[in-house]
Design a protein around this motif. Structure first.
Motif, mmCIF file in Angstrom:
data_model
loop_
_atom_site.group_PDB
_atom_site.id
_atom_site.type_symbol
_atom_site.label_atom_id
_atom_site.label_comp_id
_atom_site.label_asym_id
_atom_site.label_seq_id
_atom_site.Cartn_x
_atom_site.Cartn_y
_atom_site.Cartn_z
ATOM 1 N N MET A 12 0.822 -1.217 0.000
ATOM 2 C CA MET A 12 0.000 0.000 0.000
ATOM 3 C C MET A 12 0.854 1.264 0.000
ATOM 4 O O MET A 12 0.607 2.204 0.764
ATOM 5 C CB MET A 12 -0.968 0.013 1.183
ATOM 6 N N GLY A 13 1.847 1.278 -0.837
ATOM 7 C CA GLY A 13 2.675 2.472 -0.977
ATOM 8 C C GLY A 13 3.456 2.804 0.279
ATOM 9 O O GLY A 13 3.704 3.970 0.574
ATOM 10 N N GLY A 14 3.831 1.795 1.056
ATOM 11 C CA GLY A 14 4.592 2.017 2.268
ATOM 12 C C GLY A 14 3.729 2.132 3.522
ATOM 13 O O GLY A 14 4.245 2.162 4.631
ATOM 14 N N HIS A 15 2.420 2.204 3.351
ATOM 15 C CA HIS A 15 1.510 2.324 4.489
ATOM 16 C C HIS A 15 0.890 0.992 4.881
ATOM 17 O O HIS A 15 0.023 0.950 5.761
ATOM 18 C CB HIS A 15 0.382 3.322 4.174
ATOM 19 N N GLY A 16 1.319 -0.069 4.252
ATOM 20 C CA GLY A 16 0.747 -1.401 4.488
ATOM 21 C C GLY A 16 0.731 -1.842 5.942
ATOM 22 O O GLY A 16 -0.306 -2.312 6.423
ATOM 23 N N PRO A 17 1.835 -1.720 6.677
ATOM 24 C CA PRO A 17 1.811 -2.187 8.074
ATOM 25 C C PRO A 17 0.744 -1.483 8.923
ATOM 26 O O PRO A 17 0.076 -2.118 9.740
ATOM 27 C CB PRO A 17 3.207 -1.862 8.595
ATOM 28 N N TYR A 18 0.549 -0.207 8.705
ATOM 29 C CA TYR A 18 -0.449 0.536 9.475
ATOM 30 C C TYR A 18 -1.869 0.141 9.060
ATOM 31 O O TYR A 18 -2.742 -0.055 9.909
ATOM 32 C CB TYR A 18 -0.252 2.042 9.288
ATOM 33 N N VAL A 19 -2.084 0.028 7.750
ATOM 34 C CA VAL A 19 -3.406 -0.322 7.239
ATOM 35 C C VAL A 19 -3.791 -1.721 7.699
ATOM 36 O O VAL A 19 -4.889 -1.940 8.216
ATOM 37 C CB VAL A 19 -3.433 -0.228 5.696
#
Length: 78
Positions: A12-19
């Motif tokens: 997710m464009g670098g936001h995967g861990p948070y999402v």
């Protein structure tokens, strides 16, 4: 599709861990709510069954009835 591959979707464009952490916490809390409600329901049914069984086994009380609100209000009027 907005992502070029499945790996890009997970990242997710670098936001995967948070999402994905947010999705995981949400899913965990929803499962916990359902689990808790089922346990509470089971305990309530068990408690009501015991109470009903106790009340059926209790011998009738002769002459000793608790006054209900109608009887109490009639007593106040006299």
């Amino acid at each position: 599709m907005a992502f070029s591959s499945f790996a890009a979707f997970l990242a997710m464009g670098g936001h995967g861990p948070y999402v994905w952490a947010a999705w995981g916490v949400t899913a965990l809390l929803m499962i916990a709510c359902v689990w808790h409600a089922r346990i509470e329901r089971r305990l309530l049914i068990r408690s009501l069954t015991r109470r009903t069984r106790r009340e059926k086994m209790r011998p009738p009380q002769s002459g000793k009835t608790a006054p209900n609100s109608l009887q109490a209000s009639q007593a106040d009027d006299t």
